[in-house]
Design a protein around this motif. Structure first.
Motif, PDB file in Angstrom:
ATOM      1  N   TRP A 226       7.684  12.428  -4.005  1.00  0.00           N
ATOM      2  CA  TRP A 226       8.145  13.230  -2.873  1.00  0.00           C
ATOM      3  C   TRP A 226       7.498  12.808  -1.556  1.00  0.00           C
ATOM      4  O   TRP A 226       8.195  12.496  -0.605  1.00  0.00           O
ATOM      5  CB  TRP A 226       7.866  14.731  -3.129  1.00  0.00           C
ATOM      6  CG  TRP A 226       8.884  15.364  -4.025  1.00  0.00           C
ATOM      7  CD1 TRP A 226       8.712  15.722  -5.337  1.00  0.00           C
ATOM      8  CD2 TRP A 226      10.237  15.686  -3.694  1.00  0.00           C
ATOM      9  NE1 TRP A 226       9.872  16.253  -5.834  1.00  0.00           N
ATOM     10  CE2 TRP A 226      10.825  16.248  -4.856  1.00  0.00           C
ATOM     11  CE3 TRP A 226      11.014  15.554  -2.558  1.00  0.00           C
ATOM     12  CZ2 TRP A 226      12.147  16.682  -4.885  1.00  0.00           C
ATOM     13  CZ3 TRP A 226      12.339  15.988  -2.571  1.00  0.00           C
ATOM     14  CH2 TRP A 226      12.880  16.536  -3.725  1.00  0.00           C
ATOM     15  N   THR A 227       6.182  12.811  -1.506  1.00  0.00           N
ATOM     16  CA  THR A 227       5.493  12.650  -0.232  1.00  0.00           C
ATOM     17  C   THR A 227       5.756  11.272   0.379  1.00  0.00           C
ATOM     18  O   THR A 227       5.535  10.244  -0.257  1.00  0.00           O
ATOM     19  CB  THR A 227       3.979  12.838  -0.407  1.00  0.00           C
ATOM     20  OG1 THR A 227       3.733  14.077  -1.083  1.00  0.00           O
ATOM     21  CG2 THR A 227       3.281  12.843   0.934  1.00  0.00           C
ATOM     22  N   VAL A 228       6.220  11.266   1.621  1.00  0.00           N
ATOM     23  CA  VAL A 228       6.500  10.033   2.352  1.00  0.00           C
ATOM     24  C   VAL A 228       5.407   9.841   3.399  1.00  0.00           C
ATOM     25  O   VAL A 228       5.140  10.744   4.214  1.00  0.00           O
ATOM     26  CB  VAL A 228       7.882  10.093   3.033  1.00  0.00           C
ATOM     27  CG1 VAL A 228       8.114   8.845   3.893  1.00  0.00           C
ATOM     28  CG2 VAL A 228       8.983  10.248   1.984  1.00  0.00           C
ATOM     29  N   VAL A 229       4.742   8.688   3.387  1.00  0.00           N
ATOM     30  CA  VAL A 229       3.667   8.397   4.319  1.00  0.00           C
ATOM     31  C   VAL A 229       4.036   7.189   5.175  1.00  0.00           C
ATOM     32  O   VAL A 229       4.898   6.384   4.818  1.00  0.00           O
ATOM     33  CB  VAL A 229       2.333   8.129   3.583  1.00  0.00           C
ATOM     34  CG1 VAL A 229       1.926   9.323   2.744  1.00  0.00           C
ATOM     35  CG2 VAL A 229       2.430   6.882   2.713  1.00  0.00           C
ATOM     36  N   SER A 230       3.368   7.071   6.306  1.00  0.00           N
ATOM     37  CA  SER A 230       3.574   5.892   7.151  1.00  0.00           C
ATOM     38  C   SER A 230       2.891   4.689   6.506  1.00  0.00           C
ATOM     39  O   SER A 230       1.781   4.797   5.988  1.00  0.00           O
ATOM     40  CB  SER A 230       3.024   6.137   8.554  1.00  0.00           C
ATOM     41  OG  SER A 230       1.649   6.446   8.492  1.00  0.00           O
ATOM     42  N   ARG A 231       3.552   3.565   6.556  1.00  0.00           N
ATOM     43  CA  ARG A 231       2.987   2.358   5.952  1.00  0.00           C
ATOM     44  C   ARG A 231       1.722   1.909   6.682  1.00  0.00           C
ATOM     45  O   ARG A 231       0.806   1.352   6.066  1.00  0.00           O
ATOM     46  CB  ARG A 231       4.033   1.243   5.962  1.00  0.00           C
ATOM     47  CG  ARG A 231       3.614  -0.020   5.228  1.00  0.00           C
ATOM     48  CD  ARG A 231       4.712  -1.070   5.305  1.00  0.00           C
ATOM     49  NE  ARG A 231       5.872  -0.714   4.521  1.00  0.00           N
ATOM     50  CZ  ARG A 231       6.069  -1.045   3.244  1.00  0.00           C
ATOM     51  NH1 ARG A 231       5.147  -1.747   2.602  1.00  0.00           N
ATOM     52  NH2 ARG A 231       7.160  -0.690   2.610  1.00  0.00           N
ATOM     53  N   ASP A 232       1.654   2.154   7.986  1.00  0.00           N
ATOM     54  CA  ASP A 232       0.503   1.685   8.766  1.00  0.00           C
ATOM     55  C   ASP A 232      -0.562   2.759   8.962  1.00  0.00           C
ATOM     56  O   ASP A 232      -1.532   2.562   9.692  1.00  0.00           O
ATOM     57  CB  ASP A 232       0.964   1.144  10.124  1.00  0.00           C
ATOM     58  CG  ASP A 232       1.675   2.185  10.982  1.00  0.00           C
ATOM     59  OD1 ASP A 232       1.739   3.364  10.559  1.00  0.00           O
ATOM     60  OD2 ASP A 232       2.153   1.833  12.072  1.00  0.00           O
ATOM     61  N   GLY A 233      -0.387   3.928   8.318  1.00  0.00           N
ATOM     62  CA  GLY A 233      -1.386   4.988   8.422  1.00  0.00           C
ATOM     63  C   GLY A 233      -1.296   5.836   9.673  1.00  0.00           C
ATOM     64  O   GLY A 233      -2.149   6.701   9.901  1.00  0.00           O
ATOM     65  N   SER A 234      -0.278   5.630  10.487  1.00  0.00           N
ATOM     66  CA  SER A 234      -0.151   6.388  11.728  1.00  0.00           C
ATOM     67  C   SER A 234       0.322   7.809  11.459  1.00  0.00           C
ATOM     68  O   SER A 234       0.990   8.093  10.459  1.00  0.00           O
ATOM     69  CB  SER A 234       0.816   5.686  12.683  1.00  0.00           C
ATOM     70  OG  SER A 234       2.094   5.532  12.087  1.00  0.00           O
ATOM     71  N   ASN A 235      -0.040   8.723  12.361  1.00  0.00           N
ATOM     72  CA  ASN A 235       0.384  10.111  12.238  1.00  0.00           C
ATOM     73  C   ASN A 235       1.861  10.275  12.575  1.00  0.00           C
ATOM     74  O   ASN A 235       2.433   9.473  13.328  1.00  0.00           O
ATOM     75  CB  ASN A 235      -0.444  11.009  13.162  1.00  0.00           C
ATOM     76  CG  ASN A 235      -1.837  11.257  12.615  1.00  0.00           C
ATOM     77  OD1 ASN A 235      -2.140  10.910  11.467  1.00  0.00           O
ATOM     78  ND2 ASN A 235      -2.689  11.859  13.424  1.00  0.00           N
ATOM     79  N   GLY A 236       2.447  11.333  12.030  1.00  0.00           N
ATOM     80  CA  GLY A 236       3.856  11.581  12.259  1.00  0.00           C
ATOM     81  C   GLY A 236       4.128  12.996  12.716  1.00  0.00           C
ATOM     82  O   GLY A 236       3.287  13.896  12.604  1.00  0.00           O
ATOM     83  N   SER A 237       5.336  13.201  13.235  1.00  0.00           N
ATOM     84  CA  SER A 237       5.789  14.503  13.700  1.00  0.00           C
ATOM     85  C   SER A 237       7.251  14.679  13.340  1.00  0.00           C
ATOM     86  O   SER A 237       8.018  13.711  13.313  1.00  0.00           O
ATOM     87  CB  SER A 237       5.591  14.616  15.219  1.00  0.00           C
ATOM     88  OG  SER A 237       6.136  15.818  15.718  1.00  0.00           O
ATOM     89  N   HIS A 238       7.640  15.934  13.067  1.00  0.00           N
ATOM     90  CA  HIS A 238       8.987  16.257  12.587  1.00  0.00           C
ATOM     91  C   HIS A 238       9.431  17.529  13.300  1.00  0.00           C
ATOM     92  O   HIS A 238       8.709  18.530  13.295  1.00  0.00           O
ATOM     93  CB  HIS A 238       8.905  16.460  11.073  1.00  0.00           C
ATOM     94  CG  HIS A 238      10.205  16.747  10.381  1.00  0.00           C
ATOM     95  ND1 HIS A 238      10.254  17.223   9.090  1.00  0.00           N
ATOM     96  CD2 HIS A 238      11.494  16.626  10.775  1.00  0.00           C
ATOM     97  CE1 HIS A 238      11.509  17.372   8.720  1.00  0.00           C
ATOM     98  NE2 HIS A 238      12.277  17.022   9.730  1.00  0.00           N
TER      99      HIS A 238
END
Length: 272
Positions: A226-238
């Protein structure tokens, strides 16, 4: 491709589900504090659903083709971009937390997401959240009878590209139609594709949901399926809302004011 067109009465029912979602998000955001777990935040969402006699759009989702989702909200932190599973994760000062929440009332769905910072955050993360929220509103304002889904995508992309900071826009995950099911046709990408897209029409409802990162758009899915993460470790917003096109204009079903404060003359709610 079959796109569901709702009657005015059906959109009013969706508005009721949307208000449950809005209330649930408010309550969960209020529960976001240092020391709280993501499971405790999810429990608040469960309480709101129960209080309204509503069902969760998320709980058990995916059981037919993999691991059923165990929460009523997707709660994703920092480099977790979407579909984070609530549990024992303890929130810390400065964490970026995205909460995606859905409700079903009388068979109709509402779906929305917000991103907040636990306590004080970095200026970079604050700007990321602001950009994602404003990208949503740019997309919502592009909805019009006779237009195309691609107009929404183009407006989101155009806004993001106009910013002085470069953000990654997720490409593998998109917005979607919504109504009697949570995920329906059409897909609503957050970038413009040079190809014909479906026409917009009165009675359509879209879940418009920009997802941005401070790095690139590339993602990985964790072993929990389930959990989707950034490949480069950067933070995300939705940032997401369920948006309907009415004969009067645009109605944001998951905002308490229906979008009135942001849409101006485009705001077109239906009477109760």
């Amino acid at each position: 491709m079959s796109i569901e067109i709702k009657s005015a009465d059906e959109l009013r029912l969706m508005r009721r589900a949307g208000l449950v979602v809005a209330e649930g998000l408010d309550a969960m955001i209020a529960a976001v504090r240092p020391g709280a777990t993501t499971g405790q935040v999810d429990a608040v969402g469960r309480e709101v659903l129960a209080a309204h006699g509503a069902q969760s759009s998320f709980l058990g989702y995916g059981a037919d083709y993999g691991a059923p989702f165990p929460g009523v909200a997707c709660i994703s932190t920092n480099n977790e971009l979407v579909h984070g599973i609530p549990g024992e994760r303890v929130l810390e000062e400065g964490d970026v937390v995205s909460i995606d929440f859905g409700a079903i009332l009388e068979g109709w769905h509402g779906d929305a997401a917000r991103t907040v910072i636990v306590g004080e955050g970095s200026p970079q993360d604050e700007a990321l959240i602001d950009a994602t929220r404003e990208a949503f509103w740019a997309g919502a304002r592009a909805m019009r009878d006779g237009g195309r889904v691609g107009d929404v995508s183009k407006a989101i992309e155009g806004y993001v590209k106009s910013l002085p900071v470069r953000y990654g826009t997720l490409r593998e995950y998109t917005g979607h139609g919504i109504g009697s099911e949570m995920h329906m046709e059409p897909d609503v990408p957050n970038w413009h594709r040079r190809r014909p897209t479906p026409r917009l029409a009165v009675g359509m409802a879209l879940a418009i949901e920009p997802m941005l990162t401070t790095g690139t758009h590339q993602t990985l899915e964790l072993d929990d399926e389930w959990t989707v993460v950034s490949r480069d470790g950067s933070n995300g917003s939705h940032w997401e809302n369920t948006v309907a096109l009415t004969e009067k204009g645009i109605w944001v079903l998951t905002e308490h004011d229906g979008g009135a404060s942001r849409l101006g003359d485009l705001f077109g709610p239906l009477s109760d």
